[in-house]
Structure formats: C-alpha cells, structure tokens
Design a protein around this motif. Sequence first.
Motif, PDB file in Angstrom:
ATOM      1  N   SER A 537     148.569  57.699  50.853  1.00 48.08           N
ATOM      2  CA  SER A 537     147.462  58.572  50.448  1.00 48.08           C
ATOM      3  C   SER A 537     146.827  59.316  51.610  1.00 48.08           C
ATOM      4  O   SER A 537     146.251  60.399  51.419  1.00 48.08           O
ATOM      5  N   THR A 538     146.908  58.751  52.806  1.00 48.07           N
ATOM      6  CA  THR A 538     146.293  59.397  53.970  1.00 48.07           C
ATOM      7  C   THR A 538     147.323  60.105  54.848  1.00 48.07           C
ATOM      8  O   THR A 538     146.989  60.586  55.927  1.00 48.07           O
ATOM      9  N   SER A 539     148.573  60.178  54.385  1.00 47.46           N
ATOM     10  CA  SER A 539     149.637  60.765  55.209  1.00 47.46           C
ATOM     11  C   SER A 539     149.531  62.282  55.251  1.00 47.46           C
ATOM     12  O   SER A 539     148.937  62.914  54.364  1.00 47.46           O
ATOM     13  N   PRO A 540     150.139  62.919  56.254  1.00 48.26           N
ATOM     14  CA  PRO A 540     150.168  64.388  56.311  1.00 48.26           C
ATOM     15  C   PRO A 540     150.866  65.032  55.119  1.00 48.26           C
ATOM     16  O   PRO A 540     150.615  66.196  54.819  1.00 48.26           O
ATOM     17  N   PHE A 541     151.754  64.290  54.443  1.00 43.83           N
ATOM     18  CA  PHE A 541     152.397  64.855  53.261  1.00 43.83           C
ATOM     19  C   PHE A 541     151.354  65.145  52.183  1.00 43.83           C
ATOM     20  O   PHE A 541     151.427  66.157  51.483  1.00 43.83           O
ATOM     21  N   VAL A 542     150.387  64.252  52.045  1.00 45.64           N
ATOM     22  CA  VAL A 542     149.334  64.425  51.039  1.00 45.64           C
ATOM     23  C   VAL A 542     148.277  65.394  51.536  1.00 45.64           C
ATOM     24  O   VAL A 542     147.904  66.350  50.840  1.00 45.64           O
ATOM     25  N   THR A 543     147.775  65.175  52.754  1.00 44.88           N
ATOM     26  CA  THR A 543     146.723  66.052  53.269  1.00 44.88           C
ATOM     27  C   THR A 543     147.234  67.471  53.497  1.00 44.88           C
ATOM     28  O   THR A 543     146.458  68.430  53.469  1.00 44.88           O
ATOM     29  N   GLY A 544     148.556  67.610  53.694  1.00 45.24           N
ATOM     30  CA  GLY A 544     149.137  68.937  53.873  1.00 45.24           C
ATOM     31  C   GLY A 544     149.532  69.614  52.575  1.00 45.24           C
ATOM     32  O   GLY A 544     150.091  70.716  52.594  1.00 45.24           O
ATOM     33  N   GLY A 545     149.300  68.958  51.442  1.00 38.53           N
ATOM     34  CA  GLY A 545     149.534  69.586  50.150  1.00 38.53           C
ATOM     35  C   GLY A 545     150.959  69.568  49.657  1.00 38.53           C
ATOM     36  O   GLY A 545     151.294  70.293  48.709  1.00 38.53           O
ATOM     37  N   LEU A 546     151.826  68.722  50.232  1.00 40.06           N
ATOM     38  CA  LEU A 546     153.219  68.663  49.789  1.00 40.06           C
ATOM     39  C   LEU A 546     153.467  67.599  48.738  1.00 40.06           C
ATOM     40  O   LEU A 546     154.356  67.748  47.886  1.00 40.06           O
ATOM     41  N   VAL A 547     152.720  66.510  48.784  1.00 38.88           N
ATOM     42  CA  VAL A 547     152.939  65.372  47.893  1.00 38.88           C
ATOM     43  C   VAL A 547     151.673  65.062  47.116  1.00 38.88           C
ATOM     44  O   VAL A 547     150.564  65.079  47.669  1.00 38.88           O
ATOM     45  N   ASP A 548     151.848  64.778  45.827  1.00 38.13           N
ATOM     46  CA  ASP A 548     150.751  64.355  44.962  1.00 38.13           C
ATOM     47  C   ASP A 548     150.578  62.849  45.127  1.00 38.13           C
ATOM     48  O   ASP A 548     151.437  62.067  44.712  1.00 38.13           O
ATOM     49  N   ALA A 549     149.483  62.435  45.739  1.00 36.75           N
ATOM     50  CA  ALA A 549     149.272  61.015  46.041  1.00 36.75           C
ATOM     51  C   ALA A 549     149.239  60.170  44.777  1.00 36.75           C
ATOM     52  O   ALA A 549     149.760  59.043  44.764  1.00 36.75           O
ATOM     53  N   ASP A 550     148.633  60.664  43.691  1.00 39.45           N
ATOM     54  CA  ASP A 550     148.523  59.879  42.466  1.00 39.45           C
ATOM     55  C   ASP A 550     149.897  59.525  41.906  1.00 39.45           C
ATOM     56  O   ASP A 550     150.138  58.386  41.481  1.00 39.45           O
TER      57      ASP A 550
END
Length: 601
Positions: A537-550
């Motif tokens: 949830s705190t990874s750059p994939f999520v914060t960068g808008g590439l992956v939906d954390a939910d």
Amino acid sequence: MGLMQEGWLTGASPGGAGWGAGRLLDGMPGVRTGPRCRTSLVTGGGVRVAVTADPGAVGRLHGEMLTAAGAGRWAELAGVAGRAGGGWVVAGRGEELFVCGDLSGAHPVFYTRTAGGVIWSTSIGRLAGEVGAAVDLGMMAAQMAVGPEHWPGRTLYEGIRAVPGGYGLLLTAGGLELVDVRGPQGHLSLAEGAPGFGRALRTAVREPMGAAGGRAGADVSGGLDSSAVAILAAGHGEIRAVTYHDLYCSSEDLDYARRVAGHISIPLHAGEGGEAELPFAWSPGQPGTERPVAMSLVMGQQRRYLGPVARWLAHLTGHGGDVVLDSCSAGFTALVQTGRRREARREVTMWARSRNRSPGQAWRAVTRAADLGHAGSLREAAAAIRRSGPEAFAVPAPWWQWCRTAPFTGWLTPAGRERVAGLLDDTASGVVEERADVAAQWDALRMVGADCRDTLPLATDWGIRPVHPYLDDRVVRAAFAIDPLERRSVTSLKPLLAAAVPKLPGWLTGRMSKGSFSRQLIAGARRRERELAALISTSPFVTGGLVDADRAVAALAGLGGHQSRSLFSVQRLAMACLWLATSESAGDREDGVGGREVVAC
C-alpha cells in the motif's frame, strides 16, 4: 560455470571517457576490474583477450582465442571462452572492443550512451549509480504483468540497456552492435545429442569440484536436477548434501532426497523450518540486491538449511535443469508451426486429459498462438489489457502463450494498464518471428540466469559460493543443439537426463512427480498479511498511480481460498516492493543503486 566471487568489470567505447573507479586491467586500455575479479590475459598480433576463467584452461585455448579475435569472429571467440568455463570475455582489436557474458545472462553486460560515448559494466547497480539512472516503474509493472521475456534488452533503470544472454557487445569509435553468439541450435536428435550433453554436464561438475579441492556442498532436494549433479559430484570428492523441510513441503521430495543421499552413501542434512522460516519474512539488515529476487523473501529458510555448508569453497545447485533438460508446452505450438498438426493434436489431447483440462480449449489456444505469431499475440494482449476489466485477468492461462497475462494485470489502474499495453505495442513492432519452443527456451534460460546472478549477494550472506552446472555454456550449447521437440515428452520427465547419464538410477530418472512450494508460500503470506499489505500500500507502484492498492491487498487476503491463483503475482509484487524499499534506503551507498555489487567471475 566456475566458482562465484566478488568483483566487476567496467569500460567504455574506444576513445570514450573512462571510469575513475577500479583497477586498470593490464593490457586492456580503459577496462577496469573490481576487487577479487580474476582475469587471464592473452595477447598476440595486436589482439588482446581477457577471460574470467581458470588460467590453465585459458592457456590451453589461447591460440584459438587469438585467432578468432584477430579475425573478428566474435561468436567463435565466445564459444572458445565458454569451453574454458569462462564468465566474461573482453577482446580488443584495433579500434574495436568486444564484451560478452555467458549464454544464460548469469554473467551479464549492461551499457548506456552518454555524451562521451558508450559506457558498460557487468554491474547494473554500479552503472546506474555512475549515470544517476532512475528506476523505471512502468517497466517493473509490465514485467510483473506479462513477464520480463518481452524486453530482453531493457532493464529496470531508465536509459540502461542489457546485452541479452546469447549476445555480445561490439564497440567501435563509431557506435555499437549486438552480436549473436548462440551458435548452431536444434539440429540434432535426442540420440545424437545426448552423449555430448552428458560429457558437458560431467565436465561442468568435475571442474568446480577440482577447483574447490574435491569438497563441496550440494542441494539435494529430491528432484532430478539437483540429485543428478550431486551423484555426479560424489565421484570426484566429498559431498555434503543439504535440503530444507517443514510442515508445508512435499514429504515425497524428502523421501527422494534421502534415497539419493543413501545412493551415494552420505548423510542428508535436512534443515527443519518452523513458522519463523516461512516465506515473506525479511529484516532491515539483509543485503540489498541489484534487482528484485525471490530469495530475498526466504532468508531465514536459506540460512536454516545452508548452515552445514557455510564457508565451503563451492556449493552445487540444480538451477537451470528445467530449461536445458526439458522443453515446455510451447512445443505444441512449434509442431503446428512446422506442419505437424496431427501429432500436435494428439499430444495436446494427452497433455490436457492428464491435467483435467479441456482438450478442445487447449487445442484452440495452441493453434491461435501459431496463427497469430509472436507480434500478433503481443498486439492482441495489449488490446485486451486496454479494454478488459480487472476480473478478466484473475485466472492465468494453464498453457504456454506468447504473452501470458498474470493476475497482477488486474490490479493495475487504467494508467498502469495503458503503460503496459504501450510497452507491448512498442515491442511488437520489432519482433523477429521464430519457432515458439526455441523462443521459449531462451526466455526461460535468461530468466534463470538473471535470478542466479541477482541472488549472489544473498548467497554471500548465507556463506556459500554457488555453482550452477546446468548454466555452464558447454552444457547449454550441448542441450540447445538438440531440437527442443526431441527434449520434451508428454509421458516422462526430462528424457535427456536418462539418455545422457545412463549411470543414474532408474528410480530417479523415472520419477514423474514434482514437489510444489505453493502451500508454504500461502502459509507465509497469511502469517505476514499485515506487513505485506502495508508494504504494498505504501509502495511507489501505488503512490505513483500504477497499482490499485485495494485490489492487490484483496488478492493477498484471498490467498488460501479462491484467489490462490494469484499467489505468484503476490510473490512478485512483494519482491518488487521490498527491493524498491531497500534500494531507497541504500541509495547513498558508495557502490551504487541497489547496494552491494557482486559478480560471478
């Protein structure tokens, strides 16, 4: 493939700006080596050749090396260096510099263009640190979505390219060229090629045993690959057999491992793991790696079972055996491509029924892959990723495809899916069509080679020096000289091994089952679900808008139930997130992005 050691090689194109770090390699202007990187240099007739290999072997072959390099026959030079058991070869001829690793990419070469010319290194971390390259999150996401094999020349750093396994880098004052060094492939039958493969495998086991003083550790997991290596090595000295076991591992594997140890009259050291050794555990103090690796998530397990062989001079593994000994279900598509449809239909039906799959559905997938080809399949996958909803990627296809979308694809945001689709479209425009099983074997070989290379810093922490005989160039060349269609079977496992090494016991080569670590991975993920959810949830994939954390966290929570099909996507995402976190904390280290630099010289 010889013993592993620390070190690195770096350089620049002729006339370009060099690097300040490292020791200049005598006789090779502009080429530098790191600590403990041993090289053997031969010169003559204005030609210079340096090889990271045993000096005795290089001495016996120095004439052939100089002749090949002097004539600019770079593929021939790479083949001779491979016969010496070398990792890298660097050759200078006038204004040309040729740099080449091994066929698998376990000894890689990376390069980038700068204002001063091309610079290269065997360490991607050192090269990224030198030029300040940023991590390419889009490429990381694409590789998790559809696999890394579609971009063999791309890396996880912007602007840094990789020389794919099986190719060399030729640098001149005017530019660069990638040279195919793979040599003849697929021209032998199993009967014709098996004796040569057997000789190559025995050599790849005997030589490191001799270099280690006739004393080595060996993985003996019960599988065919590691067991065969251990049995061969036992004829050349003392072997200490180790394996790992816990409540979630296959008891059949352990039974076979004990039987193998009994066959060569040695004890089996079975490291018994508990809850603390389950996968998905990590600690802040564990070594960094140059790229994400699965073993970073099982450090406790590795330390537990490798303890009895820590600090031995060599540790033999079976890594790569699946690739060189067998051929995957891409062979069905290759049969259709080569006009053998009736044979393909018969084998697909047998394969599907043995796995409780629909023969008709499998046959349609095989023929469509043959009809579309590689480029068409990539474009079709890109279109599906753009238009389909997340649920469309929940179930991965059970058979080989040119482009196989993983459940991770369904966790991408719209922006993430567009990024992956765009990368696939770009690749499709440059694809060279080839037989499916030939492409698949090289893809698989490079994946195993990269994994072995990138795991090396962790192996140093465990106290072992890995040796991977199946990745030795001589073994790979002997295996790939045999038509992949000859190496596969729908009724037996790895027929090449039994044909090439007839002294192996029939109860081993006749084994039809294979253990799985799925239960162990699921147990570890469930035990550490909270930590994994926070990491994702705190990874750059999520914060960068590439992956939906939910969606990603929901898949993690569903492991052990109907979402267990997402297991390996969860594993790969955890590897990537952990690596990014480790790289960020190690970014100010002197040795470059990703932490410690280790290479196999």
